[in-house]
Design a protein around this motif. Structure first.
Motif, PDB file in Angstrom:
ATOM      1  N   UNK A 283       0.834  -1.202   0.000  1.00 32.59           N
ATOM      2  CA  UNK A 283       0.000   0.000   0.000  1.00 32.59           C
ATOM      3  C   UNK A 283       0.874   1.259   0.000  1.00 32.59           C
ATOM      4  N   UNK A 284       1.939   1.243   0.825  1.00 31.94           N
ATOM      5  CA  UNK A 284       2.805   2.410   0.901  1.00 31.94           C
ATOM      6  C   UNK A 284       3.566   2.633  -0.400  1.00 31.94           C
ATOM      7  N   UNK A 285       3.998   1.563  -1.024  1.00 30.48           N
ATOM      8  CA  UNK A 285       4.773   1.692  -2.256  1.00 30.48           C
ATOM      9  C   UNK A 285       3.942   2.273  -3.397  1.00 30.48           C
ATOM     10  N   UNK A 286       2.703   1.858  -3.511  1.00 28.22           N
ATOM     11  CA  UNK A 286       1.903   2.285  -4.676  1.00 28.22           C
ATOM     12  C   UNK A 286       1.196   3.620  -4.451  1.00 28.22           C
ATOM     13  N   UNK A 287       1.213   4.122  -3.217  1.00 34.61           N
ATOM     14  CA  UNK A 287       0.517   5.385  -2.948  1.00 34.61           C
ATOM     15  C   UNK A 287       1.469   6.539  -2.659  1.00 34.61           C
TER      16      UNK A 287
ATOM     17  N   UNK B 174       8.071  -2.902  -9.167  1.00 33.91           N
ATOM     18  CA  UNK B 174       9.157  -2.059  -9.677  1.00 33.91           C
ATOM     19  C   UNK B 174       8.947  -1.691 -11.137  1.00 33.91           C
ATOM     20  N   UNK B 175       8.101  -2.445 -11.840  1.00 26.99           N
ATOM     21  CA  UNK B 175       7.835  -2.139 -13.247  1.00 26.99           C
ATOM     22  C   UNK B 175       7.091  -0.823 -13.402  1.00 26.99           C
ATOM     23  N   UNK B 176       6.437  -0.365 -12.348  1.00 23.86           N
ATOM     24  CA  UNK B 176       5.644   0.858 -12.413  1.00 23.86           C
ATOM     25  C   UNK B 176       6.486   2.107 -12.156  1.00 23.86           C
ATOM     26  N   UNK B 177       7.787   1.956 -12.061  1.00 22.14           N
ATOM     27  CA  UNK B 177       8.657   3.107 -11.872  1.00 22.14           C
ATOM     28  C   UNK B 177       8.705   3.623 -10.456  1.00 22.14           C
ATOM     29  N   UNK B 178       8.427   2.785  -9.493  1.00 22.29           N
ATOM     30  CA  UNK B 178       8.483   3.190  -8.100  1.00 22.29           C
ATOM     31  C   UNK B 178       9.903   3.567  -7.709  1.00 22.29           C
ATOM     32  N   UNK B 179      10.014   4.571  -6.856  1.00 22.50           N
ATOM     33  CA  UNK B 179      11.309   4.995  -6.358  1.00 22.50           C
ATOM     34  C   UNK B 179      11.495   4.423  -4.949  1.00 22.50           C
ATOM     35  N   UNK B 180      12.344   3.410  -4.834  1.00 23.10           N
ATOM     36  CA  UNK B 180      12.628   2.791  -3.542  1.00 23.10           C
ATOM     37  C   UNK B 180      14.102   2.995  -3.235  1.00 23.10           C
ATOM     38  N   UNK B 181      14.389   3.478  -2.049  1.00 26.05           N
ATOM     39  CA  UNK B 181      15.758   3.648  -1.601  1.00 26.05           C
ATOM     40  C   UNK B 181      15.939   2.883  -0.283  1.00 26.05           C
ATOM     41  N   UNK B 182      17.064   2.210  -0.158  1.00 20.71           N
ATOM     42  CA  UNK B 182      17.335   1.454   1.068  1.00 20.71           C
ATOM     43  C   UNK B 182      18.458   2.130   1.850  1.00 20.71           C
ATOM     44  N   UNK B 183      18.223   2.361   3.121  1.00 19.67           N
ATOM     45  CA  UNK B 183      19.223   2.960   4.006  1.00 19.67           C
ATOM     46  C   UNK B 183      19.619   1.930   5.056  1.00 19.67           C
ATOM     47  N   UNK B 184      20.906   1.724   5.185  1.00 20.19           N
ATOM     48  CA  UNK B 184      21.424   0.655   6.027  1.00 20.19           C
ATOM     49  C   UNK B 184      22.836   1.040   6.463  1.00 20.19           C
ATOM     50  N   UNK B 185      23.468   0.196   7.230  1.00 22.45           N
ATOM     51  CA  UNK B 185      24.853   0.442   7.607  1.00 22.45           C
ATOM     52  C   UNK B 185      25.758   0.351   6.373  1.00 22.45           C
TER      53      UNK B 185
END
Length: 641
Positions: free
Chosen positions: A552-556, A585-596
């Protein structure tokens, strides 16, 4: 600040300088060295009692052996402050455990006198054996000296190494620093005399001659004679076990008596015909009355006043430490659930198990420095219907990974892993940072992995783990104090794999795991000030994921950022995998991962470590803004095309 008066120590910058002293000067030298350690640690904090206990031993080893050609390896390394002062680092000793300063443990990059880095227990004999065998293979004369505490001898790895020690010939010396378990008879003049006697060339020569004579007799008589001598010495001096493992045992000797230490070490250096184990009895905190009277409280200390012994622990009160919240919660749960029990590996106070043990002494088990055994022991308890909590530091649980996989996860046994010191640990540095547990646990089938955002959530997760009987479950929490939220009077059983929305927005979604939630909320405020509405979710679980909430969070939202105090392969990797598997991910979602970051971060103040890792509010904001700028640029380029 003027330091202590140390005229003899002032003449020694390296072991070569120490060897110029007369034997009669070593007592004064040791006293001055002890004074310097106390003064330095009073200013920096750190491990105190263990270092004070080996002052004479440290000086004697460097005086007798030709370091650094002879390799000196300290087990764990937390007792190495006197060693650092003698080996060219006195001018930096008051930077211990600080950013850019000396490590609180041995470290190869710091000095040629630190041939092997250490901060975990029971590795010294294996490493020393490697050095000794390498010298033997190359035809080099150098010896390897391993100094290992009696507590570290509870780990099987020490005995695995000793079982192979014959390969080193006479190049391996193991010094057993016995300061706690009292595994030997009382030390006195007689035992010191015996130690010097059995390490002397005369005795060794006599023993070799006797072996040649008895070899000419019947095999049965030879064996009986050899065993008689061995067990006679074993009954007098406790060395039978070490003899069986192939070592020539010398001891016990007084580890604070230079008149005993020096001749024994010289005899072993010059006359050893195979691996030797020297048994030294010492006292933690020796020479500083406050440390002598309370060895546990002065094992690791904050800055303290040398005269009064009072430690500077900052303002009183404040939120409780996470490990105490866990221990006290578990004790309350055990009041009504007789199946609950707790296991720790030599860290009862560090994990909060001491709180549990005080209330339920028959249900608390300290297995010593034996994490592998502790995990499989817990598996056996679980298989027999108990509800075991295996409370181990994240960095130490790494040592039992095979047991987690083979003995727990494959059999789907409901062992509860309470993982302390998860994430960065400030002054203890890379060796104690709990960076990898999310990755190495969440990859396992059957494993549930969760992380509380604050101390109240830790109460809920402890209860949830107690009630979960469908397989293994782990919850990770950091070093230090909580955030100050009120603790619940009645714990809540969380739904497995379900997160919660903490703040609702529209443009940016911040998906947080664990105690970085407070920084995520601060970042949301900063983004709001820039006109960017942000949602903040506390996912609680990385295994299983809350797929419904995440989807839900990714698509909204235009941008989604995962935030975790763990290495690559954790929450971010699992979210990306889920999004990929579902075609999101095919829909062009912007996902960034923050980690050590992909590095071992050196010791520093926690806030500086988080800033370096980018896991503070400013780092989250910067990551979001970069993602949005990239998104805007991509849209503009597409429109122009």
């Amino acid at each position: 600040m003027v330091g202590p008066n140390t005229p003899l120590l002032d003449t020694v910058n390296y072991p070569a300088d120490l060897r110029k002293l007369k034997p009669t000067q070593l007592r004064q030298f040791a006293d001055e060295l002890r004074t310097e350690v106390i003064d330095a640690v009073g200013q920096t904090g750190g491990h105190l009692g263990s270092g004070l206990g080996v002052v004479e031993l440290t000086a004697a080893i460097h005086y007798v052996f030709n370091t650094p050609e002879d390799r000196l390896i300290w087990d764990v390394g937390h007792q190495c402050y006197p060693h650092k002062i003698i080996t060219g680092r006195r001018d930096r000793i008051r930077t211990l455990r600080q950013g850019g300063g000396l490590s609180g443990f041995t470290k190869r990059s710091e000095s040629e006198y630190d041939p092997f880095g250490a901060a975990h227990s029971s590795t010294s004999i294996s490493a020393a054996l490697g050095f000794a065998v390498a010298n033997k293979m190359a035809g080099k004369p150098g010896k390897a000296i391993a100094v290992i505490g009696d507590g570290a001898m509870s780990a099987g790895m020490a005995y695995e190494a000793m079982n192979n020690a014959a390969a080193a010939g006479n190049r391996l010396v193991v010094i057993l620093n016995d300061n706690d378990m009292s595994i030997a008879p009382p030390v006195g003049g007689l035992s010191g005399y015996l130690a010097r006697l059995v390490s002397s060339s005369e005795y060794l020569g006599l023993r070799k001659f006797a072996s040649k004579v008895t070899a000419k007799l019947s095999r049965r008589l030879h064996g009986a004679t050899e065993k008689a001598e061995e067990y006679a010495r074993g009954m007098a001096m406790g060395g039978t076990l070490f003899e069986e493992l192939g070592f020539y045992y010398v001891g016990p000797i007084d580890g604070h008596n230079m008149d005993q230490l020096i001749p024994v070490l010289e005899n072993v250096r010059d006359n050893a015909q195979g691996p030797v184990l020297i048994h030294c009895v010492t006292e933690k905190g020796k020479g500083y009355k406050f440390a002598e009277e309370s060895a546990d409280k002065y094992h690791g200390v904050a800055k303290f006043d040398v005269i009064s012994g009072k430690q500077d622990k900052g303002p009183g009160g404040g939120p409780p430490a996470y490990q105490n919240v866990f221990g006290e919660t578990l004790a309350k749960l055990a009041d009504t659930d007789p199946r609950i029990c707790a296991i720790t590996a030599a860290m009862p106070s560090g994990t909060g198990v001491d709180k549990f043990a005080k209330a339920h002494p028959d249900k608390a088990f300290d297995v010593g420095i034996a994490e592998q055994h502790g995990v499989t022991f817990a598996a056996g308890l679980a298989a027999q219907g108990m509800r075991p909590f295996c409370a181990i530091y994240s960095t130490f649980l790494q040592r039992a990974y095979d047991q987690v996989v083979h003995d727990v996860a494959i059999q789907n046994l409901p062992v509860r892993f309470a993982i302390d010191r998860a994430g960065l640990v400030g002054a203890d540095g890379a060796t104690h940072a709990g960076s990898f547990d999310v990755t190495y646990l969440a990859t396992l089938p059957n494993m549930v992995v969760m992380s509380p955002a604050d101390e109240a959530e830790l109460v809920h997760m402890t209860y949830t783990a107690a009630e979960y009987d469908d397989g293994p479950i782990a919850f990770r929490y950091p070093r230090g104090n909580g955030t100050g939220v009120a603790l619940p009077e009645v714990p809540e059983k969380l739904e497995i794999g379900k997160g919660r929305l903490v703040r609702q927005g529209t443009k940016v979604a911040i998906l947080s795991l664990g105690t970085r939630l407070q920084e995520a909320l601060k970042a949301a405020d900063k983004l709001e000030a820039k006109g960017l509405s942000a949602t903040v979710a506390d996912l609680r679980f990385v295994k299983p994921l809350d797929d419904e909430l995440i989807r839900k969070l990714l698509i909204t939202h235009e941008v989604a950022v995962t935030v975790e105090e763990a290495a690559v392969g954790g929450l971010g990797a699992h979210v990306l995998t889920m999004a990929s598997d579902e075609g999101l991910t095919d829909a062009g979602l912007k996902i960034r991962t923050m980690r050590l970051p992909d590095m071992f971060q050196d010791q520093d103040k926690p806030e500086l470590q988080y800033a370096e890792a980018g896991l503070d509010a400013d780092g989250i904001v910067e990551t979001v803004l970069k993602a949005l700028r990239h998104n805007s640029t991509s849209v503009e380029q597409g429109a122009r095309a």
